[in-house]
Design an enzyme around this catalytic site. Sequence first.
Site, mmCIF file in Angstrom:
data_model
loop_
_atom_site.group_PDB
_atom_site.id
_atom_site.type_symbol
_atom_site.label_atom_id
_atom_site.label_comp_id
_atom_site.label_asym_id
_atom_site.label_seq_id
_atom_site.Cartn_x
_atom_site.Cartn_y
_atom_site.Cartn_z
ATOM 1 N N SER A 8 0.838 -1.195 0.000
ATOM 2 C CA SER A 8 0.000 0.000 0.000
ATOM 3 C C SER A 8 0.873 1.245 0.000
ATOM 4 O O SER A 8 1.643 1.477 0.928
ATOM 5 C CB SER A 8 -0.909 0.011 1.228
ATOM 6 O OG SER A 8 -1.604 1.242 1.305
ATOM 7 N N HIS A 33 -1.033 -1.046 -4.270
ATOM 8 C CA HIS A 33 -2.359 -0.709 -3.762
ATOM 9 C C HIS A 33 -2.419 0.794 -3.478
ATOM 10 O O HIS A 33 -1.558 1.328 -2.779
ATOM 11 C CB HIS A 33 -2.633 -1.501 -2.481
ATOM 12 C CG HIS A 33 -4.037 -1.396 -1.989
ATOM 13 N ND1 HIS A 33 -5.078 -2.124 -2.523
ATOM 14 C CD2 HIS A 33 -4.586 -0.638 -0.997
ATOM 15 C CE1 HIS A 33 -6.195 -1.835 -1.880
ATOM 16 N NE2 HIS A 33 -5.929 -0.940 -0.960
ATOM 17 N N ASP A 35 -4.875 3.796 -2.045
ATOM 18 C CA ASP A 35 -6.099 4.201 -1.357
ATOM 19 C C ASP A 35 -6.471 5.624 -1.744
ATOM 20 O O ASP A 35 -5.657 6.545 -1.616
ATOM 21 C CB ASP A 35 -5.908 4.138 0.160
ATOM 22 C CG ASP A 35 -5.804 2.727 0.689
ATOM 23 O OD1 ASP A 35 -6.557 1.866 0.196
ATOM 24 O OD2 ASP A 35 -4.973 2.481 1.583
ATOM 25 N N MET A 37 -9.021 8.443 -0.571
ATOM 26 C CA MET A 37 -9.888 8.769 0.567
ATOM 27 C C MET A 37 -10.399 10.206 0.432
ATOM 28 O O MET A 37 -9.647 11.095 0.033
ATOM 29 C CB MET A 37 -9.131 8.630 1.884
ATOM 30 C CG MET A 37 -8.417 7.314 2.084
ATOM 31 S SD MET A 37 -7.651 7.221 3.728
ATOM 32 C CE MET A 37 -6.432 5.936 3.458
ATOM 33 N N HIS A 66 -8.267 1.522 -4.601
ATOM 34 C CA HIS A 66 -9.323 1.267 -3.613
ATOM 35 C C HIS A 66 -10.001 2.597 -3.297
ATOM 36 O O HIS A 66 -9.406 3.472 -2.683
ATOM 37 C CB HIS A 66 -8.657 0.646 -2.380
ATOM 38 C CG HIS A 66 -9.549 0.488 -1.189
ATOM 39 N ND1 HIS A 66 -9.045 0.190 0.064
ATOM 40 C CD2 HIS A 66 -10.896 0.570 -1.033
ATOM 41 C CE1 HIS A 66 -10.043 0.112 0.919
ATOM 42 N NE2 HIS A 66 -11.176 0.343 0.281
ATOM 43 N N MET A 68 -12.172 4.744 -1.253
ATOM 44 C CA MET A 68 -12.837 4.957 0.036
ATOM 45 C C MET A 68 -13.486 6.337 -0.003
ATOM 46 O O MET A 68 -13.079 7.272 0.692
ATOM 47 C CB MET A 68 -11.826 4.844 1.181
ATOM 48 C CG MET A 68 -11.367 3.434 1.444
ATOM 49 S SD MET A 68 -10.404 3.281 2.981
ATOM 50 C CE MET A 68 -8.761 3.307 2.301
ATOM 51 N N MET A 137 -11.968 -5.876 4.103
ATOM 52 C CA MET A 137 -11.223 -5.081 5.076
ATOM 53 C C MET A 137 -11.108 -5.877 6.372
ATOM 54 O O MET A 137 -12.102 -6.381 6.899
ATOM 55 C CB MET A 137 -11.935 -3.752 5.339
ATOM 56 C CG MET A 137 -12.007 -2.818 4.142
ATOM 57 S SD MET A 137 -10.386 -2.369 3.478
ATOM 58 C CE MET A 137 -9.625 -1.564 4.906
ATOM 59 N N GLY A 142 -9.842 3.356 7.030
ATOM 60 C CA GLY A 142 -9.494 4.749 7.271
ATOM 61 C C GLY A 142 -9.302 5.161 8.705
ATOM 62 O O GLY A 142 -9.165 6.350 8.994
ATOM 63 N N GLU A 143 -9.266 4.217 9.636
ATOM 64 C CA GLU A 143 -9.085 4.559 11.043
ATOM 65 C C GLU A 143 -7.709 4.097 11.504
ATOM 66 O O GLU A 143 -7.312 2.956 11.286
ATOM 67 C CB GLU A 143 -10.175 3.901 11.901
ATOM 68 C CG GLU A 143 -11.581 4.403 11.581
ATOM 69 C CD GLU A 143 -12.638 3.738 12.450
ATOM 70 O OE1 GLU A 143 -12.288 3.145 13.492
ATOM 71 O OE2 GLU A 143 -13.826 3.796 12.068
ATOM 72 N N ALA A 144 -6.991 4.995 12.153
ATOM 73 C CA ALA A 144 -5.616 4.711 12.559
ATOM 74 C C ALA A 144 -5.560 3.860 13.828
ATOM 75 O O ALA A 144 -6.516 3.787 14.598
ATOM 76 C CB ALA A 144 -4.867 6.030 12.790
ATOM 77 N N GLY A 145 -4.413 3.218 14.041
ATOM 78 C CA GLY A 145 -4.124 2.538 15.292
ATOM 79 C C GLY A 145 -4.854 1.238 15.521
ATOM 80 O O GLY A 145 -5.016 0.800 16.662
ATOM 81 N N ASP A 173 -7.052 -6.538 3.452
ATOM 82 C CA ASP A 173 -6.374 -5.258 3.692
ATOM 83 C C ASP A 173 -6.650 -4.815 5.115
ATOM 84 O O ASP A 173 -7.805 -4.652 5.504
ATOM 85 C CB ASP A 173 -6.901 -4.218 2.696
ATOM 86 C CG ASP A 173 -6.270 -2.847 2.863
ATOM 87 O OD1 ASP A 173 -5.337 -2.693 3.673
ATOM 88 O OD2 ASP A 173 -6.711 -1.913 2.165
ATOM 89 N N GLY A 174 -5.562 -4.619 5.879
ATOM 90 C CA GLY A 174 -5.703 -4.078 7.229
ATOM 91 C C GLY A 174 -4.895 -4.850 8.240
ATOM 92 O O GLY A 174 -5.298 -5.934 8.664
ATOM 93 N N GLY A 175 -3.710 -4.325 8.592
ATOM 94 C CA GLY A 175 -2.883 -4.973 9.599
ATOM 95 C C GLY A 175 -2.246 -6.271 9.141
ATOM 96 O O GLY A 175 -1.875 -7.114 9.959
ATOM 97 N N GLY A 195 0.930 -2.303 4.147
ATOM 98 C CA GLY A 195 1.571 -0.998 4.049
ATOM 99 C C GLY A 195 2.589 -0.783 5.131
ATOM 100 O O GLY A 195 3.796 -0.754 4.897
#
Length: 215
Positions: A8, A33, A35, A37, A66, A68, A137, A142-145, A173-175, A195
Site C-alpha cells: 500500500s 495498492h 487508497d 480517501m 481502492h 474509500m 477489510m 481509514g481509522e488509525a491505530g 487489507d488491514g494490519g 503498508g
Amino acid sequence: MQNIIAPSVFGADLGNLKEQLTILEQNNIQWLHVDVMDGHFVEKMAFGPDHIRMLKKMTSLKLDVHLMVEKPERILDAVMDAGADMVTVHQESTARLASCIERIKKNNKKAGVVLSPATDENSLKYVLDQIDMILLMTINPGEAGQSFHPSMLDKIRQTRELCGARDIQIEVDGGIDNTNIALCQKAGANVFVSGGFIFRGDIAQNIAALNEQLN
C-alpha cells in the site's frame, strides 16, 4: 490462484517514493495498492486522480485502486483515465454498485467490491458474476491505530465458499503482516495488502518475510 502481495503506497515514504517503488519492482512485486480517501466516507484524505497519474509515470506496477469515497461514481472516470488497472468500490458507499461495476468493466479494467468488517458477504451474491475481485477489510477502513481483526478469518472462508468456482480474487487489507498473512491465505485469500509492515525498515527483507509465510 497465484498469491499476490500488494504494498500500500499509503505506507510509503513519499519523500523517497521513486526509490521505494524501484525496490518493490526489484523484489518481484506486481501490484501497488492505492487508497483514495475523501474525508467523508472515511475521516482521512489521501490521493486522487492526479496522484494515480503520477504513480503511473513512476512505475510499471499494476495500480490496484481502492476507492474509500462517498458516491464513487462521481470520480470513476477520472480514476480510470488516470491509469488505474483495477478499481474496487465499497458496497457501503453507493446505491449504484451495479452501475459502477458495469462502468469499470466497459473501460476494460478489473472491477472489485470492498466490504467493511461489519458488512455481510452475502450482500454480494447478485454481483458475483460481474466482478473480478472482492476486497475484505480486516480493520475498519481509514481509522488509525487498529490491529488485524481475527474474526475476519471466518469471513474470508465464507466469502471463498460464496464465490464457488468463479475466478474471483479475494484480497485482504488491514494490519496484514508476517504473523497473520498465512492465516488469511489458508482461509482463502490470495491478494494481500500490506503498508505499514512492508515499508517499515528494510523493504526487501519485509517482502521476503511475507513470501516465506506464504510458501
